[in-house]
Design a protein around this motif. Structure first.
Motif, PDB file in Angstrom:
ATOM      1  N   VAL A 497      -5.751   7.383 -34.748  1.00 50.59           N
ATOM      2  CA  VAL A 497      -4.831   8.531 -34.662  1.00 50.59           C
ATOM      3  C   VAL A 497      -3.407   7.984 -34.675  1.00 50.59           C
ATOM      4  O   VAL A 497      -3.150   6.902 -34.143  1.00 50.59           O
ATOM      5  CB  VAL A 497      -5.032   9.357 -33.363  1.00 50.59           C
ATOM      6  CG1 VAL A 497      -6.371  10.058 -33.366  1.00 50.59           C
ATOM      7  CG2 VAL A 497      -4.855   8.513 -32.119  1.00 50.59           C
ATOM      8  N   GLU A 498      -2.488   8.738 -35.322  1.00 52.01           N
ATOM      9  CA  GLU A 498      -1.080   8.338 -35.269  1.00 52.01           C
ATOM     10  C   GLU A 498      -0.372   9.203 -34.232  1.00 52.01           C
ATOM     11  O   GLU A 498      -0.450  10.439 -34.279  1.00 52.01           O
ATOM     12  CB  GLU A 498      -0.388   8.509 -36.628  1.00 52.01           C
ATOM     13  CG  GLU A 498       1.096   8.142 -36.531  1.00 52.01           C
ATOM     14  CD  GLU A 498       1.837   8.126 -37.865  1.00 52.01           C
ATOM     15  OE1 GLU A 498       1.240   8.495 -38.893  1.00 52.01           O
ATOM     16  OE2 GLU A 498       3.023   7.745 -37.856  1.00 52.01           O
ATOM     17  N   ALA A 499       0.309   8.549 -33.299  1.00 55.86           N
ATOM     18  CA  ALA A 499       1.057   9.279 -32.269  1.00 55.86           C
ATOM     19  C   ALA A 499       2.407   9.690 -32.857  1.00 55.86           C
ATOM     20  O   ALA A 499       3.131   8.860 -33.387  1.00 55.86           O
ATOM     21  CB  ALA A 499       1.267   8.373 -31.057  1.00 55.86           C
ATOM     22  N   VAL A 556       1.437   3.719 -33.154  1.00 56.34           N
ATOM     23  CA  VAL A 556       2.714   4.169 -32.590  1.00 56.34           C
ATOM     24  C   VAL A 556       3.836   3.729 -33.529  1.00 56.34           C
ATOM     25  O   VAL A 556       3.865   2.571 -33.958  1.00 56.34           O
ATOM     26  CB  VAL A 556       2.919   3.558 -31.185  1.00 56.34           C
ATOM     27  CG1 VAL A 556       4.290   3.911 -30.636  1.00 56.34           C
ATOM     28  CG2 VAL A 556       1.835   4.040 -30.234  1.00 56.34           C
ATOM     29  N   ASN A 557       4.743   4.664 -33.856  1.00 55.82           N
ATOM     30  CA  ASN A 557       5.864   4.323 -34.744  1.00 55.82           C
ATOM     31  C   ASN A 557       6.935   3.550 -33.981  1.00 55.82           C
ATOM     32  O   ASN A 557       7.258   3.884 -32.842  1.00 55.82           O
ATOM     33  CB  ASN A 557       6.486   5.600 -35.315  1.00 55.82           C
ATOM     34  CG  ASN A 557       5.552   6.282 -36.289  1.00 55.82           C
ATOM     35  OD1 ASN A 557       5.399   5.846 -37.416  1.00 55.82           O
ATOM     36  ND2 ASN A 557       4.883   7.332 -35.828  1.00 55.82           N
ATOM     37  N   VAL A 558       7.488   2.554 -34.641  1.00 56.89           N
ATOM     38  CA  VAL A 558       8.559   1.760 -34.036  1.00 56.89           C
ATOM     39  C   VAL A 558       9.735   1.784 -35.006  1.00 56.89           C
ATOM     40  O   VAL A 558       9.578   1.442 -36.177  1.00 56.89           O
ATOM     41  CB  VAL A 558       8.100   0.302 -33.816  1.00 56.89           C
ATOM     42  CG1 VAL A 558       9.235  -0.542 -33.279  1.00 56.89           C
ATOM     43  CG2 VAL A 558       6.915   0.259 -32.875  1.00 56.89           C
ATOM     44  N   LEU A 588       1.092  -0.914 -34.276  1.00 58.11           N
ATOM     45  CA  LEU A 588       2.518  -0.566 -34.342  1.00 58.11           C
ATOM     46  C   LEU A 588       2.883  -0.317 -35.799  1.00 58.11           C
ATOM     47  O   LEU A 588       2.602  -1.155 -36.659  1.00 58.11           O
ATOM     48  CB  LEU A 588       3.372  -1.708 -33.773  1.00 58.11           C
ATOM     49  CG  LEU A 588       3.127  -2.055 -32.298  1.00 58.11           C
ATOM     50  CD1 LEU A 588       3.993  -3.228 -31.881  1.00 58.11           C
ATOM     51  CD2 LEU A 588       3.397  -0.846 -31.403  1.00 58.11           C
ATOM     52  N   GLU A 589       3.507   0.852 -36.066  1.00 57.20           N
ATOM     53  CA  GLU A 589       3.915   1.170 -37.445  1.00 57.20           C
ATOM     54  C   GLU A 589       5.385   0.841 -37.616  1.00 57.20           C
ATOM     55  O   GLU A 589       6.239   1.414 -36.931  1.00 57.20           O
ATOM     56  CB  GLU A 589       3.683   2.655 -37.742  1.00 57.20           C
ATOM     57  CG  GLU A 589       2.215   3.014 -37.809  1.00 57.20           C
ATOM     58  CD  GLU A 589       1.985   4.389 -38.420  1.00 57.20           C
ATOM     59  OE1 GLU A 589       2.945   4.992 -38.951  1.00 57.20           O
ATOM     60  OE2 GLU A 589       0.836   4.855 -38.354  1.00 57.20           O
ATOM     61  N   ILE A 590       5.665  -0.076 -38.526  1.00 59.34           N
ATOM     62  CA  ILE A 590       7.049  -0.488 -38.767  1.00 59.34           C
ATOM     63  C   ILE A 590       7.525   0.178 -40.058  1.00 59.34           C
ATOM     64  O   ILE A 590       6.832   0.140 -41.070  1.00 59.34           O
ATOM     65  CB  ILE A 590       7.139  -2.028 -38.961  1.00 59.34           C
ATOM     66  CG1 ILE A 590       6.333  -2.760 -37.890  1.00 59.34           C
ATOM     67  CG2 ILE A 590       8.578  -2.494 -39.014  1.00 59.34           C
ATOM     68  CD1 ILE A 590       6.839  -2.587 -36.490  1.00 59.34           C
ATOM     69  N   LEU A 618       2.640  -1.393 -42.037  1.00 61.13           N
ATOM     70  CA  LEU A 618       3.920  -1.121 -42.701  1.00 61.13           C
ATOM     71  C   LEU A 618       3.873   0.329 -43.155  1.00 61.13           C
ATOM     72  O   LEU A 618       3.019   0.713 -43.957  1.00 61.13           O
ATOM     73  CB  LEU A 618       4.112  -2.083 -43.881  1.00 61.13           C
ATOM     74  CG  LEU A 618       5.457  -2.010 -44.590  1.00 61.13           C
ATOM     75  CD1 LEU A 618       6.610  -2.203 -43.603  1.00 61.13           C
ATOM     76  CD2 LEU A 618       5.545  -3.059 -45.691  1.00 61.13           C
ATOM     77  N   ASP A 619       4.803   1.148 -42.599  1.00 62.56           N
ATOM     78  CA  ASP A 619       4.780   2.599 -42.815  1.00 62.56           C
ATOM     79  C   ASP A 619       5.528   2.957 -44.101  1.00 62.56           C
ATOM     80  O   ASP A 619       6.417   2.228 -44.533  1.00 62.56           O
ATOM     81  CB  ASP A 619       5.469   3.273 -41.611  1.00 62.56           C
ATOM     82  CG  ASP A 619       5.000   4.703 -41.413  1.00 62.56           C
ATOM     83  OD1 ASP A 619       4.218   5.195 -42.239  1.00 62.56           O
ATOM     84  OD2 ASP A 619       5.426   5.322 -40.416  1.00 62.56           O
ATOM     85  N   ASP A 620       5.189   4.089 -44.673  1.00 60.89           N
ATOM     86  CA  ASP A 620       5.914   4.662 -45.810  1.00 60.89           C
ATOM     87  C   ASP A 620       6.105   3.643 -46.931  1.00 60.89           C
ATOM     88  O   ASP A 620       7.173   3.567 -47.544  1.00 60.89           O
ATOM     89  CB  ASP A 620       7.285   5.200 -45.359  1.00 60.89           C
ATOM     90  CG  ASP A 620       7.162   6.201 -44.219  1.00 60.89           C
ATOM     91  OD1 ASP A 620       6.067   6.753 -44.058  1.00 60.89           O
ATOM     92  OD2 ASP A 620       8.147   6.421 -43.504  1.00 60.89           O
ATOM     93  N   LEU A 639      -1.361  -1.105 -44.614  1.00 58.73           N
ATOM     94  CA  LEU A 639      -0.278  -0.663 -45.491  1.00 58.73           C
ATOM     95  C   LEU A 639      -0.409   0.851 -45.625  1.00 58.73           C
ATOM     96  O   LEU A 639      -1.428   1.345 -46.120  1.00 58.73           O
ATOM     97  CB  LEU A 639      -0.505  -1.320 -46.861  1.00 58.73           C
ATOM     98  CG  LEU A 639       0.697  -1.631 -47.717  1.00 58.73           C
ATOM     99  CD1 LEU A 639       1.655  -2.518 -46.972  1.00 58.73           C
ATOM    100  CD2 LEU A 639       0.236  -2.295 -49.000  1.00 58.73           C
ATOM    101  N   LYS A 640       0.581   1.605 -45.145  1.00 56.66           N
ATOM    102  CA  LYS A 640       0.479   3.063 -45.251  1.00 56.66           C
ATOM    103  C   LYS A 640       1.240   3.515 -46.494  1.00 56.66           C
ATOM    104  O   LYS A 640       2.460   3.309 -46.586  1.00 56.66           O
ATOM    105  CB  LYS A 640       1.028   3.729 -43.985  1.00 56.66           C
ATOM    106  CG  LYS A 640       0.195   3.373 -42.752  1.00 56.66           C
ATOM    107  CD  LYS A 640       0.544   4.214 -41.555  1.00 56.66           C
ATOM    108  CE  LYS A 640      -0.010   5.621 -41.691  1.00 56.66           C
ATOM    109  NZ  LYS A 640       0.226   6.408 -40.459  1.00 56.66           N
ATOM    110  N   ILE A 641       0.511   4.077 -47.444  1.00 50.75           N
ATOM    111  CA  ILE A 641       1.121   4.448 -48.731  1.00 50.75           C
ATOM    112  C   ILE A 641       1.876   5.767 -48.557  1.00 50.75           C
ATOM    113  O   ILE A 641       1.318   6.759 -48.070  1.00 50.75           O
ATOM    114  CB  ILE A 641       0.049   4.566 -49.832  1.00 50.75           C
ATOM    115  CG1 ILE A 641      -0.645   3.208 -49.974  1.00 50.75           C
ATOM    116  CG2 ILE A 641       0.665   5.011 -51.150  1.00 50.75           C
ATOM    117  CD1 ILE A 641      -1.833   3.210 -50.908  1.00 50.75           C
TER     118      ILE A 641
END
Ligand code: C2E
Ligand code: MG
Ligand code: MG
Length: 719
Positions: A497-499, A556-558, A588-590, A618-620, A639-641
């Motif tokens: 899950v993404e917070a 969790v987004n950072v 951790l999503e960077i 790695l986000d976005d 890797l989040k596309i």
């Protein structure tokens, strides 16, 4: 040129359902009106301190208090008197400086071909003001600079001098080409506007000379003569009561001291001849009549407006102002509201501000001539609080009753206008919020500035929000998380899950997370906010315990700036330990950032965290310019596309990019996750391209903790 969105304009484009409000809003958003508001606002701190000193003076004058103070009463009075002189006594000057400075700033920019420094405009306007008022005696000087007598002339000069000067200074004919002279660029800038400044000052000096030569009265006296003329033959009647209240309110509305300027008119009415001519019925109008019956809380019956604001407006900054104005209003000092809201020249409040005292004057007059209440002819200070003043001036409780009826009636008159003002502000705030979201999501190199530094309404709104965010962080139940399930279609289960941060503002509703994060960065509170988010996410995952799959990860987004904070890694480890969560269950999503390339210290922090088992995503991915560099330099697992790539059709460029990303991630040993899948038809295409893990509205919106757990349980097998 800095422009402000019109408060009446619809936030999302298209036609406004409130054309009148829109027109008023457009008018209020003109540089002239903004400069006027800011000029008056600049004097608010002075006025507040002065009003407080006046309040103390009034309290100290009560016999019981004076007795308590003994010999100290004189000192208190003297200290307050000097504060009152130095605060109310400088308002006209401050308004001239504030108006000219704001107008120059609002109508120009340093990048203009013929730029004008706002401070230069202030110096010229101030000079013109002194030329125009230039009195002989100290008392006249004091009057000319004060809020009470000096404002109309100050406003007239500030407006005319600023417009004339700015008009000339932006024409090549009135400029010297001296930019870049001297060590400081200011030298060249100021010298270049010298001809325009000199011509403006000379024009005002000529007008002044003509005025003196012709024996014409000064500006303040000339204005008074014009106002007194229509009342020359008047007697004390209901018509007079209404006309007097109307005229003094119009003067207040234009920035003048209505009671002072109208004083000679009242003197005329109170003369024995005028009273005798009124055939007895004129006894209703007394020296205190208007202060007792029309000025509850000062001119415009501002106590009624404060009541309407406190009952009908939920905006925190307006309520703060209303509460702040309440204490001075109880002794009939209304400057905080007149200058702070402001009421002067405010088109939204023009009608009730002018007409409420007229209605109250007729009420007081009617009640007196009908014999409901004795005439208000006993001496009472104008600072005496309402209800007390009604009782003391008439010697009868009926005086207080008439005042109470007036306060309720006045509040009802103000009420719809308070609602209109709130509606206008709501529309302007919605517009400002969308501007902030665009700015927060903009590439940082393009953005290159903080939200709280943005010009106009958006910047001011950002500042107000930033203050509220600081408050919200102190008791952060308003800052909570939603969780968006991430689905693996191969294994038919929720694998993570993404917070996602949520801030539900009391008044403005949900604030988009990128705005919240950017504001926290602006205010240097990102480490505090980041820790709060991390703690909530870890706590939630720890609470779920074995109710979900043993390997279900919470992401969790950072923010890039948060990552750069020294001690970031220690904070993460500390929170994990305190919340009792295994590191392998946290990701951790960077997000990449163009201006903040991953610094060595940040990369090392991530490496250390990864070594203990925390996953790094790695986000976005795919939307930025430096994605590939991040891929090389960061220790990554996922890797989040980016969602922008998901709108692909068969054979188009996006499809090729996705195919390459999937191949690249396989080579690097990373797991690709596709974000933002909304439509069922998108899914097979990505599955064909080799993707198995997804996140998007097609599966679920972000959910609160409880519903998210239900979703996870119900979808351990996704068909
Ligand atoms: P993100 O990390 O890329 O998060 C995904 C965003 O896309 C979320 O928006 C989510 O609600 C939205 N989304 C998910 N599926 C779909 C879909 O199918 N269609 C569309 N149109 N949108 C979808 P949200 O919650 O508004 O968050 C926006 C961004 O704010 C996040 O983008 C993230 O960059 C940032 N953010 C959110 N929470 C935090 C936080 O706690 N800390 C930090 N530093 N940033 C956060
Ligand atoms: Mg994210
Ligand atoms: Mg994302």
């Amino acid at each position: 040129m800095a422009t402000e969105p019109s408060p009446g304009a619809p936030a999302s484009g298209g036609r406004s359902p409130f054309p009148v409000i829109e027109a008023v809003g457009r008018f209020a958003a003109r540089p002239f009106m903004i400069a006027l508001r800011r000029g008056l606002l600049l004097s608010l701190p002075l006025v507040l301190v002065g009003a407080f000193a006046l309040f103390i003076t009034t309290i100290a004058a009560f016999p019981a208090v004076a007795e308590l103070l003994g010999g100290g009463a004189d000192i208190v009075r003297a200290v307050c008197a000097s504060i009152i002189d130095a605060t109310f006594g400088l308002v006209a000057l401050v308004v001239v400086i504030g108006f000219s400075h704001s107008l120059a700033a609002l109508t120009g920019s340093p990048a203009d071909r013929y730029p004008v420094r706002p401070s230069g405009a202030s110096v010229v306007a101030l000079t013109c003001f002194f030329i125009t008022v230039a009195p002989d005696t100290l008392d006249q000087w004091k009057a000319a600079l004060s809020a009470g007598r000096g404002l109309p002339a100050a406003l007239a000069v500030a407006i005319s001098a600023s417009y004339l000067f700015l008009f000339l200074a932006r024409r090549p004919l009135f400029r010297l080409t001296l930019r870049g002279s001297g060590g400081d660029p200011l030298v060249g800038d100021l010298f270049s506007i010298l001809p325009a400044g000199a011509v403006t000052i000379a024009a005002f000096a000529l007008v002044r000379q003509a005025q003196v030569g012709l024996g014409a009265p000064d500006l303040t006296s000339a204005l008074s003569a014009v106002i007194e003329a229509p009342f020359s033959g008047a007697g004390p009647s209901a018509l007079f009561a209404a006309a007097y209240a109307l005229a003094s309110q119009v003067i207040w509305f234009l920035g003048g001291h209505g009671a002072n300027i109208m004083a000679p008119v009242l003197e005329h009415i109170m003369s024995p001849a005028a009273q005798a001519a009124a055939d007895g019925q004129g006894r209703a109008i007394t020296w205190s009549f208007f202060s007792v019956y029309t000025a509850f809380g000062g001119s415009g019956a501002s106590l009624c407006l404060i009541a309407a604001l406190l009952l009908g407006d939920r905006d925190p900054s307006t309520r703060r102002l209303a509460w702040l104005s309440l204490l001075p209003a109880l002794i009939n000092v209304n400057e905080p509201l007149v200058f702070g809201l402001p009421l002067i020249l405010n088109p939204v409040y023009a009608a009730p501000f002018i007409l409420t005292p007229v209605a109250l004057a007729l009420l007081g007059y009617g009640a007196t001539v009908l014999g409901f209440v004795p005439p208000a002819d006993l001496a009472v200070s104008w600072t005496m609080p309402p209800l007390f003043s009604g009782y003391l001036a008439t010697g009868s409780p009926a005086g207080a009753v008439v005042q109470a009826i007036g306060i309720v009636g006045g509040t009802l008159i103000y009420w719809p206008f308070v609602r209109i003002a709130a509606r206008l502000r709501h529309v302007a705030n919605a517009e400002a919020l969308s501007t902030l979201l665009v700015a927060a999501e903009a590439d940082e190199t393009a953005q290159s500035r903080r939200l709280i530094d943005l010009p106009g309404t958006a910047g001011r709104f950002a500042n107000a929000l930033a203050q509220d965010l600081a408050e919200a962080l102190k008791a952060p139940d308003k800052l909570y998380l939603n969780y968006q399930p991430q689905i693996c279609v191969e294994e038919r289960r929720v694998f993570g899950v993404e917070a996602l941060l949520r801030w539900n503002h009391d008044v403005y509703g949900p604030i988009p997370p990128p705005v919240t994060v950017a504001l926290a960065e602006d205010m240097r509170m990102i480490d505090q906010l980041g820790e709060h988010v991390l703690r909530l996410a870890c706590r939630q995952r720890a609470d779920w315990g074995n109710a979900v799959a043993d390997d279900l990860v919470v992401s969790v987004n950072v923010s890039p700036r948060q990552l750069q904070e020294p001690g970031f890694d220690n904070m993460v480890l500390r929170v994990l330990a305190e919340e009792g969560l295994e590191p392998r269950l946290l990701e951790l999503e960077i997000t990449e950032s163009t201006s903040l390339a991953p610094a060595l210290q940040a990369v090392e922090a991530l490496q250390r965290l990864r070594e203990v088992g925390i996953r790094i995503a790695l986000d976005d991915f795919g939307m930025g310019h430096t994605s590939l560099r991040y891929l090389r330099e960061l220790p990554l697992d996922t890797l989040k596309i980016d969602r922008s790539l998901t709108f692909s059709s068969h054979g188009d460029l996006n499809e090729h990019v996705i195919r390459s990303i999937v191949a690249l991630s396989r080579t690097l040993g990373l797991t690709p996750v596709v974000e933002g899948i909304e439509q069922p038809e998108q899914l097979p295409r990505f599955v064909d391209l080799g993707c198995a893990r997804f996140q998007g509205y097609l599966f679920s919106q972000p959910l609160a903790g409880g519903p998210c757990l239900d979703y996870i349980r119900a979808n351990t097998r996704v068909s």
